[in-house]
Design a protein around this motif. Structure first.
Motif, PDB file in Angstrom:
ATOM      1  N   PHE A  95      -9.774  36.123 -24.905  1.00 30.24           N
ATOM      2  CA  PHE A  95     -10.196  35.569 -23.614  1.00 30.24           C
ATOM      3  C   PHE A  95      -9.102  35.702 -22.557  1.00 30.24           C
ATOM      4  CE2 PHE A  95     -13.270  33.313 -26.210  1.00 30.24           C
ATOM      5  CZ  PHE A  95     -14.327  33.037 -25.362  1.00 30.24           C
ATOM      6  N   ASP A  96      -9.505  36.057 -21.358  1.00 29.36           N
ATOM      7  CA  ASP A  96      -8.707  35.771 -20.173  1.00 29.36           C
ATOM      8  C   ASP A  96      -8.858  34.270 -19.908  1.00 29.36           C
ATOM      9  OD1 ASP A  96      -7.375  36.041 -17.667  1.00 29.36           O
ATOM     10  OD2 ASP A  96      -9.303  36.285 -16.663  1.00 29.36           O
ATOM     11  N   LEU A  97      -7.941  33.691 -19.137  1.00 30.98           N
ATOM     12  CA  LEU A  97      -8.027  32.254 -18.846  1.00 30.98           C
ATOM     13  C   LEU A  97      -8.500  31.959 -17.427  1.00 30.98           C
ATOM     14  CD1 LEU A  97      -4.822  30.881 -20.663  1.00 30.98           C
ATOM     15  CD2 LEU A  97      -7.197  30.900 -21.476  1.00 30.98           C
ATOM     16  N   GLY A  98      -7.746  32.428 -16.421  1.00 33.74           N
ATOM     17  CA  GLY A  98      -8.087  32.122 -15.036  1.00 33.74           C
ATOM     18  C   GLY A  98      -9.405  32.748 -14.614  1.00 33.74           C
ATOM     19  N   ALA A  99     -10.286  31.953 -14.025  1.00 34.37           N
ATOM     20  CA  ALA A  99     -11.607  32.356 -13.538  1.00 34.37           C
ATOM     21  C   ALA A  99     -12.616  32.568 -14.668  1.00 34.37           C
ATOM     22  CB  ALA A  99     -11.543  33.588 -12.645  1.00 34.37           C
ATOM     23  N   VAL A 100     -12.178  32.402 -15.911  1.00 32.11           N
ATOM     24  CA  VAL A 100     -13.085  32.470 -17.053  1.00 32.11           C
ATOM     25  C   VAL A 100     -13.197  31.092 -17.707  1.00 32.11           C
ATOM     26  CG1 VAL A 100     -13.481  33.507 -19.338  1.00 32.11           C
ATOM     27  CG2 VAL A 100     -12.635  34.917 -17.448  1.00 32.11           C
ATOM     28  N   LEU A 101     -12.060  30.519 -18.044  1.00 35.10           N
ATOM     29  CA  LEU A 101     -12.023  29.193 -18.663  1.00 35.10           C
ATOM     30  C   LEU A 101     -11.407  28.135 -17.753  1.00 35.10           C
ATOM     31  CD1 LEU A 101     -10.922  30.425 -22.175  1.00 35.10           C
ATOM     32  CD2 LEU A 101     -12.998  29.087 -21.763  1.00 35.10           C
ATOM     33  N   ILE A 102     -10.571  28.572 -16.813  1.00 29.71           N
ATOM     34  CA  ILE A 102      -9.842  27.643 -15.941  1.00 29.71           C
ATOM     35  C   ILE A 102     -10.029  28.049 -14.485  1.00 29.71           C
ATOM     36  CG2 ILE A 102      -7.555  26.780 -15.297  1.00 29.71           C
ATOM     37  CD1 ILE A 102      -6.703  27.242 -18.231  1.00 29.71           C
ATOM     38  N   ASP A 103     -10.323  27.061 -13.662  1.00 33.93           N
ATOM     39  CA  ASP A 103     -10.526  27.292 -12.227  1.00 33.93           C
ATOM     40  C   ASP A 103      -9.185  27.171 -11.507  1.00 33.93           C
ATOM     41  OD1 ASP A 103     -11.566  27.570  -9.706  1.00 33.93           O
ATOM     42  OD2 ASP A 103     -12.498  25.585  -9.639  1.00 33.93           O
ATOM     43  N   TRP A 104      -8.672  28.300 -11.033  1.00 33.32           N
ATOM     44  CA  TRP A 104      -7.438  28.313 -10.237  1.00 33.32           C
ATOM     45  C   TRP A 104      -7.738  29.028  -8.932  1.00 33.32           C
ATOM     46  CZ3 TRP A 104      -4.453  32.298  -8.199  1.00 33.32           C
ATOM     47  CH2 TRP A 104      -3.230  31.917  -7.636  1.00 33.32           C
ATOM     48  N   PHE A 164     -13.784  25.298 -16.743  1.00 34.30           N
ATOM     49  CA  PHE A 164     -15.196  25.677 -16.647  1.00 34.30           C
ATOM     50  C   PHE A 164     -15.849  25.261 -17.961  1.00 34.30           C
ATOM     51  CE2 PHE A 164     -13.389  28.921 -13.648  1.00 34.30           C
ATOM     52  CZ  PHE A 164     -14.025  28.436 -12.515  1.00 34.30           C
ATOM     53  N   ASP A 165     -16.486  24.107 -17.935  1.00 32.62           N
ATOM     54  CA  ASP A 165     -16.953  23.483 -19.181  1.00 32.62           C
ATOM     55  C   ASP A 165     -17.939  24.339 -19.967  1.00 32.62           C
ATOM     56  OD1 ASP A 165     -15.375  21.253 -18.775  1.00 32.62           O
ATOM     57  OD2 ASP A 165     -16.946  20.123 -17.741  1.00 32.62           O
ATOM     58  N   ASP A 166     -18.806  25.068 -19.265  1.00 37.41           N
ATOM     59  CA  ASP A 166     -19.805  25.872 -19.974  1.00 37.41           C
ATOM     60  C   ASP A 166     -19.151  27.020 -20.748  1.00 37.41           C
ATOM     61  OD1 ASP A 166     -21.758  24.218 -19.005  1.00 37.41           O
ATOM     62  OD2 ASP A 166     -22.447  25.585 -17.439  1.00 37.41           O
ATOM     63  N   THR A 167     -18.083  27.582 -20.175  1.00 34.81           N
ATOM     64  CA  THR A 167     -17.375  28.645 -20.892  1.00 34.81           C
ATOM     65  C   THR A 167     -16.536  28.059 -22.021  1.00 34.81           C
ATOM     66  OG1 THR A 167     -17.156  29.682 -18.722  1.00 34.81           O
ATOM     67  CG2 THR A 167     -16.128  30.795 -20.556  1.00 34.81           C
ATOM     68  N   ALA A 209     -17.374  25.570 -23.735  1.00 39.45           N
ATOM     69  CA  ALA A 209     -18.349  25.303 -24.805  1.00 39.45           C
ATOM     70  C   ALA A 209     -18.609  26.563 -25.637  1.00 39.45           C
ATOM     71  CB  ALA A 209     -19.648  24.775 -24.208  1.00 39.45           C
ATOM     72  N   ILE A 210     -18.621  27.724 -24.980  1.00 45.34           N
ATOM     73  CA  ILE A 210     -18.790  28.988 -25.703  1.00 45.34           C
ATOM     74  C   ILE A 210     -17.581  29.228 -26.615  1.00 45.34           C
ATOM     75  CG2 ILE A 210     -18.925  31.505 -25.448  1.00 45.34           C
ATOM     76  CD1 ILE A 210     -20.432  30.968 -22.774  1.00 45.34           C
ATOM     77  N   LEU A 211     -16.382  29.024 -26.069  1.00 44.19           N
ATOM     78  CA  LEU A 211     -15.164  29.143 -26.875  1.00 44.19           C
ATOM     79  C   LEU A 211     -15.231  28.223 -28.089  1.00 44.19           C
ATOM     80  CD1 LEU A 211     -12.156  29.916 -27.401  1.00 44.19           C
ATOM     81  CD2 LEU A 211     -11.533  28.112 -25.772  1.00 44.19           C
ATOM     82  N   LYS A 212     -15.698  27.008 -27.877  1.00 40.85           N
ATOM     83  CA  LYS A 212     -15.784  26.016 -28.962  1.00 40.85           C
ATOM     84  C   LYS A 212     -16.723  26.499 -30.075  1.00 40.85           C
ATOM     85  CE  LYS A 212     -16.101  20.982 -29.412  1.00 40.85           C
ATOM     86  NZ  LYS A 212     -17.140  20.675 -30.413  1.00 40.85           N
ATOM     87  N   LYS A 213     -17.867  27.050 -29.670  1.00 39.50           N
ATOM     88  CA  LYS A 213     -18.823  27.567 -30.660  1.00 39.50           C
ATOM     89  C   LYS A 213     -18.210  28.703 -31.473  1.00 39.50           C
ATOM     90  CE  LYS A 213     -23.203  26.628 -28.280  1.00 39.50           C
ATOM     91  NZ  LYS A 213     -24.375  27.264 -27.610  1.00 39.50           N
ATOM     92  N   GLU A 262     -23.675  32.044 -18.368  1.00 43.52           N
ATOM     93  CA  GLU A 262     -25.002  32.492 -18.803  1.00 43.52           C
ATOM     94  C   GLU A 262     -24.971  33.975 -19.186  1.00 43.52           C
ATOM     95  OE1 GLU A 262     -25.039  28.926 -16.465  1.00 43.52           O
ATOM     96  OE2 GLU A 262     -24.364  30.937 -15.868  1.00 43.52           O
ATOM     97  N   GLN A 263     -24.327  34.776 -18.328  1.00 43.27           N
ATOM     98  CA  GLN A 263     -24.215  36.208 -18.588  1.00 43.27           C
ATOM     99  C   GLN A 263     -23.391  36.463 -19.844  1.00 43.27           C
ATOM    100  OE1 GLN A 263     -20.874  37.464 -17.496  1.00 43.27           O
ATOM    101  NE2 GLN A 263     -21.123  39.565 -18.205  1.00 43.27           N
ATOM    102  N   LEU A 264     -22.309  35.693 -20.017  1.00 40.13           N
ATOM    103  CA  LEU A 264     -21.470  35.849 -21.208  1.00 40.13           C
ATOM    104  C   LEU A 264     -22.262  35.499 -22.465  1.00 40.13           C
ATOM    105  CD1 LEU A 264     -18.765  36.366 -22.610  1.00 40.13           C
ATOM    106  CD2 LEU A 264     -18.124  34.004 -22.088  1.00 40.13           C
ATOM    107  N   THR A 265     -23.005  34.412 -22.409  1.00 38.06           N
ATOM    108  CA  THR A 265     -23.834  34.008 -23.554  1.00 38.06           C
ATOM    109  C   THR A 265     -24.812  35.106 -23.929  1.00 38.06           C
ATOM    110  OG1 THR A 265     -23.653  31.654 -23.013  1.00 38.06           O
ATOM    111  CG2 THR A 265     -25.518  32.318 -24.373  1.00 38.06           C
ATOM    112  N   THR A 266     -25.481  35.661 -22.932  1.00 39.55           N
ATOM    113  CA  THR A 266     -26.459  36.731 -23.168  1.00 39.55           C
ATOM    114  C   THR A 266     -25.815  37.927 -23.843  1.00 39.55           C
ATOM    115  OG1 THR A 266     -27.813  36.044 -21.287  1.00 39.55           O
ATOM    116  CG2 THR A 266     -28.089  38.308 -22.056  1.00 39.55           C
ATOM    117  N   GLU A 267     -24.662  38.353 -23.316  1.00 42.78           N
ATOM    118  CA  GLU A 267     -24.004  39.530 -23.880  1.00 42.78           C
ATOM    119  C   GLU A 267     -23.475  39.271 -25.290  1.00 42.78           C
ATOM    120  OE1 GLU A 267     -21.881  42.316 -21.633  1.00 42.78           O
ATOM    121  OE2 GLU A 267     -22.475  41.498 -19.683  1.00 42.78           O
TER     122      GLU A 267
END
Length: 201
Positions: A7-16, A87-90, A92-96, A189-194
């Motif tokens: 994973f990248d962090l900024g703009a994917v998991l963390i809002d900076w 970014f809580d939704d992302t 959550a994906i990491l957690k899964k 949503e797009q990440l989940t789909t892919e």
């Protein structure tokens, strides 16, 4: 078969976002945008991400633009105010992915070594990673191929068994050149789909 997710962090998991700070410092959006596009630019910031000290980067810019000294010094002096929430939704994906037990998860991030400890303290989910490679610590950054190679070598990851997720197309292309399958992140949503299409989620 993919067994590693990077994973990248900024703009994917963390809002900076520097706008969070500079909207409080400029009278108009236009002034703020001009400052960030022409003075405290992303290219300048990336040199700190690549290992140049915050002090050196700041003093260099103040020397070039003395009329903007206060706003330049605010960039790192008030850096915490640019750091938003996770970014809580992302997350959550990491957690899964982590809890599935099927994948090693790593982070490959362009981030100053001097400011990254703030993120480590603020975001508990960073402890979930099996390893984090920080550009400022290594004095190299995406999209330099040796930075990706460092993670692969350090954690014994085969490129063909890894999946890389980043919001920056430039960084995606560099990973693909090394044979790493990649997803250009645009939304949870797009990440989940892919990931579902790849039978990873």
């Amino acid at each position: 078969m993919i067994n590693t997710i990077i994973f990248d962090l900024g703009a994917v998991l963390i809002d900076w976002n520097p706008h969070y700070l500079y909207r409080t410092l400029f009278d108009s959006e236009e002034e703020m945008i001009h400052f960030l596009a022409n003075i405290a630019t992303s290219d300048w910031n990336e040199e700190q991400d690549a290992g140049r000290s915050l002090e050196e980067g700041t003093e260099m810019l103040v020397k070039r633009f003395p009329d903007h000294e206060a706003n330049i010094r605010a960039f790192y002096g008030r850096w915490n105010e640019m750091l938003g929430a996770a970014f809580d939704d992302t997350v959550a994906i990491l957690k899964k992915l982590k809890e599935s037990g099927k994948y090693k998860v790593y982070a490959l991030t362009n981030w100053s070594a001097e400011t990254f400890p703030v993120a480590l303290e603020r975001f508990e989910f960073l402890s979930w990673f099996d390893g984090i490679v920080v550009s400022g610590t290594e004095k190299m950054r995406k999209p330099q191929p040796e930075f990706y190679q460092l993670l692969l070598s350090r954690y014994d990851v085969k490129p063909e068994e890894a999946l890389f997720i980043d919001d920056n197309k430039r960084n995606i292309l560099a990973a693909e050149q090394l044979g790493i399958r990649s997803i250009h992140y645009q939304s949870p949503e797009q990440l989940t789909t892919e990931l579902q299409q790849l039978n990873i989620l």
